[in-house]
Design a protein around this motif. Structure first.
Motif, short mmCIF file in Angstrom:
data_model
loop_
_atom_site.label_atom_id
_atom_site.label_comp_id
_atom_site.label_asym_id
_atom_site.label_seq_id
_atom_site.Cartn_x
_atom_site.Cartn_y
_atom_site.Cartn_z
N UNK A 16 38.73 42.19 43.67
CA UNK A 16 37.86 41.84 42.54
C UNK A 16 36.46 42.40 42.75
N UNK A 17 35.92 42.23 43.94
CA UNK A 17 34.56 42.71 44.23
C UNK A 17 34.48 44.22 44.09
N UNK A 18 35.51 44.92 44.56
CA UNK A 18 35.53 46.38 44.47
C UNK A 18 35.65 46.86 43.03
N UNK A 19 36.38 46.11 42.22
CA UNK A 19 36.64 46.53 40.84
C UNK A 19 35.52 46.15 39.89
N UNK A 20 35.00 44.91 40.03
CA UNK A 20 33.98 44.43 39.10
C UNK A 20 33.09 43.42 39.83
N UNK A 21 31.98 43.90 40.34
CA UNK A 21 31.11 43.05 41.16
C UNK A 21 30.52 41.89 40.36
N UNK A 22 30.29 42.08 39.07
CA UNK A 22 29.73 41.00 38.24
C UNK A 22 30.71 39.85 38.10
N UNK A 26 42.80 34.91 35.03
CA UNK A 26 42.53 36.08 34.20
C UNK A 26 41.65 37.10 34.92
N UNK A 27 40.78 36.65 35.80
CA UNK A 27 39.95 37.58 36.56
C UNK A 27 40.82 38.37 37.54
N UNK A 28 41.76 37.67 38.16
CA UNK A 28 42.68 38.35 39.08
C UNK A 28 43.50 39.39 38.32
N UNK A 39 42.67 40.94 35.68
CA UNK A 39 41.79 42.01 35.23
C UNK A 39 41.44 42.99 36.35
N UNK A 40 41.35 42.48 37.57
CA UNK A 40 40.75 43.28 38.64
C UNK A 40 41.68 43.71 39.76
N UNK A 41 42.79 43.03 39.92
CA UNK A 41 43.59 43.27 41.12
C UNK A 41 44.66 44.35 40.92
N UNK A 42 45.18 44.81 42.02
CA UNK A 42 46.15 45.90 42.02
C UNK A 42 47.49 45.44 41.48
N UNK A 43 48.31 46.42 41.12
CA UNK A 43 49.60 46.17 40.51
C UNK A 43 50.48 45.30 41.41
N UNK A 44 50.40 45.50 42.71
CA UNK A 44 51.22 44.72 43.63
C UNK A 44 50.92 43.23 43.57
N UNK A 45 49.67 42.87 43.30
CA UNK A 45 49.31 41.46 43.17
C UNK A 45 49.96 40.86 41.93
N UNK A 46 49.91 41.60 40.82
CA UNK A 46 50.59 41.17 39.60
C UNK A 46 52.07 40.95 39.86
N UNK A 47 52.68 41.87 40.55
CA UNK A 47 54.10 41.79 40.88
C UNK A 47 54.41 40.52 41.66
N UNK A 48 53.60 40.22 42.65
CA UNK A 48 53.82 39.05 43.49
C UNK A 48 53.59 37.75 42.71
N UNK A 49 52.53 37.71 41.91
CA UNK A 49 52.24 36.52 41.10
C UNK A 49 53.36 36.26 40.10
N UNK A 50 53.85 37.33 39.48
CA UNK A 50 54.94 37.19 38.50
C UNK A 50 56.19 36.63 39.17
N UNK A 51 56.54 37.16 40.34
CA UNK A 51 57.73 36.68 41.05
C UNK A 51 57.59 35.19 41.40
N UNK A 52 56.40 34.79 41.82
CA UNK A 52 56.14 33.37 42.13
C UNK A 52 56.30 32.51 40.88
N UNK A 103 42.17 39.07 50.30
CA UNK A 103 42.62 40.33 49.70
C UNK A 103 42.29 40.37 48.22
N UNK A 104 42.55 39.27 47.52
CA UNK A 104 42.26 39.19 46.09
C UNK A 104 40.77 39.31 45.84
N UNK A 105 39.98 38.59 46.61
CA UNK A 105 38.51 38.65 46.43
C UNK A 105 37.97 40.05 46.68
#
Length: 319
Positions: free
Chosen positions: A131-137, A149-151, A153-166, A126-128
């Motif tokens: 990232x590919x959809x947001x910034x292929x380079x 930092x790449x995650x 930069x590129x991933x959806x708000x829900x991923x940030x939310x989950x990572x922060x909770x972890x 899901x993360x990959x």
């Protein structure tokens, strides 16, 4: 709504049957407005905030529905700014903490986060994909070994939310700990107070209506124990009475907007940014009062206005 409304005549008949007055509009202006500005089902969703008995609405006109739709549009545009500021702020603080205040680096922490999920391969994919959809380079350069930092930069708000909770679950001394959610409330889900910001962000970004669910007649009513500490602290500091804050924070939409404002005031450090956003909030509330005579018979809507006006005055005064 039992009847399928396909034509303007059907829609006008619905308004008449439900006792929704045309106000300053006539049949032609209603038809023109619906053709040029919005669709009928979105517009009439605001009716849920008004008194309804025996199949009819009271003290409601087409003018009021149009005014609420215009106010709602401005609210969505404004809240997107608040949410984007919060997203950037939390990402920056989280990355800096992990980089400079823990033994992890962005690679090892992310590997631990992925491994902690029930289905590591699924969350990694899901993360990959994001990232590919947001910034292929960035994807081409880092997909074999992902840095955090790449995650961010590129991933959806829900991923940030989950990572922060972890992260917060194992870092109780974090400067971000106020974003933690009581684990009993959270259950097995990786959530933080950012989940409430996400609710508002998604509605605003997807241009979904917000002001159709702000009264006890229309909104989703929460168990008041869900009112989190940050939101509660803000309304107490704003000197909102216990009775009012319990009633307002029990409505899902108001709870989530209040939480968003509380997070903003707690974590945004730039006084310049705060002044800009709080001025936008103040200007929005002034606009909301422009047609105030349309709402004089609706005590709940007036109470919602006073609630946010009181919070806004507090935020401005404390700068």
């Amino acid at each position: 709504m039992d009847k399928i409304l396909k034509t303007t005549d059907d829609m006008l008949d619905f308004l008449s049957t439900k006792n929704i007055k045309l106000g300053t509009y006539d049949d032609n202006k209603v038809s023109q407005f619906l053709t040029d500005n919005t669709y009928f089902f979105k517009l009439i969703s605001y009716r849920k905030n008004f008194q309804f008995n025996n199949g009819q609405y009271y003290h409601l006109s087409f003018d009021t529905l149009v005014d609420l739709s215009n106010i709602d549009m401005r609210l969505r545009y404004m809240l997107v700014h608040f949410c984007l500021d919060i997203e950037h702020c939390i990402k920056t603080k989280l990355l800096n903490e992990i980089t400079f205040k823990t033994e992890d680096d962005g690679y090892s922490f992310l590997a631990k986060y992925i491994a902690s999920n029930n289905n590591p391969s699924k969350i990694k994919q899901k993360i990959l994909t994001q990232i590919k959809r947001t910034n292929s380079k960035l994807y081409d350069k880092h997909h074999a070994q992902l840095p955090l930092w790449v995650v961010m930069e590129c991933c959806e708000f829900g991923v940030l939310e989950s990572i922060l909770a972890f992260y917060l679950a194992s870092n109780p001394n974090s400067a971000l700990i106020k974003l933690n959610v009581n684990r009993i409330e959270a259950g097995d889900n990786n959530i933080s107070l950012l989940s409430y910001v996400r609710n508002i962000r998604n509605k605003a970004a997807h241009n979904s209506v917000i002001l159709n669910s702000i009264t006890s007649k229309s909104g989703i009513i929460l168990d008041i124990t869900r009112a989190n500490s940050l939101a509660s602290e803000l309304v107490i500091k704003a000197k909102i009475s216990r009775q009012v804050r319990r009633k307002r924070l029990s409505i899902s939409t108001i709870h989530d907007i209040t939480t968003t404002l509380a997070i903003y005031d707690t974590f945004i450090e730039s006084e310049t940014m705060k002044k800009r956003r709080y001025k936008e909030l103040q200007d929005f509330l002034k606009r909301a009062q422009r047609e105030k005579e349309l709402y004089v018979q609706n005590d709940e809507i007036l109470s919602v206005y006073r609630y946010f006006n009181q919070i806004t005055n507090y935020l401005i005064e404390t700068l």
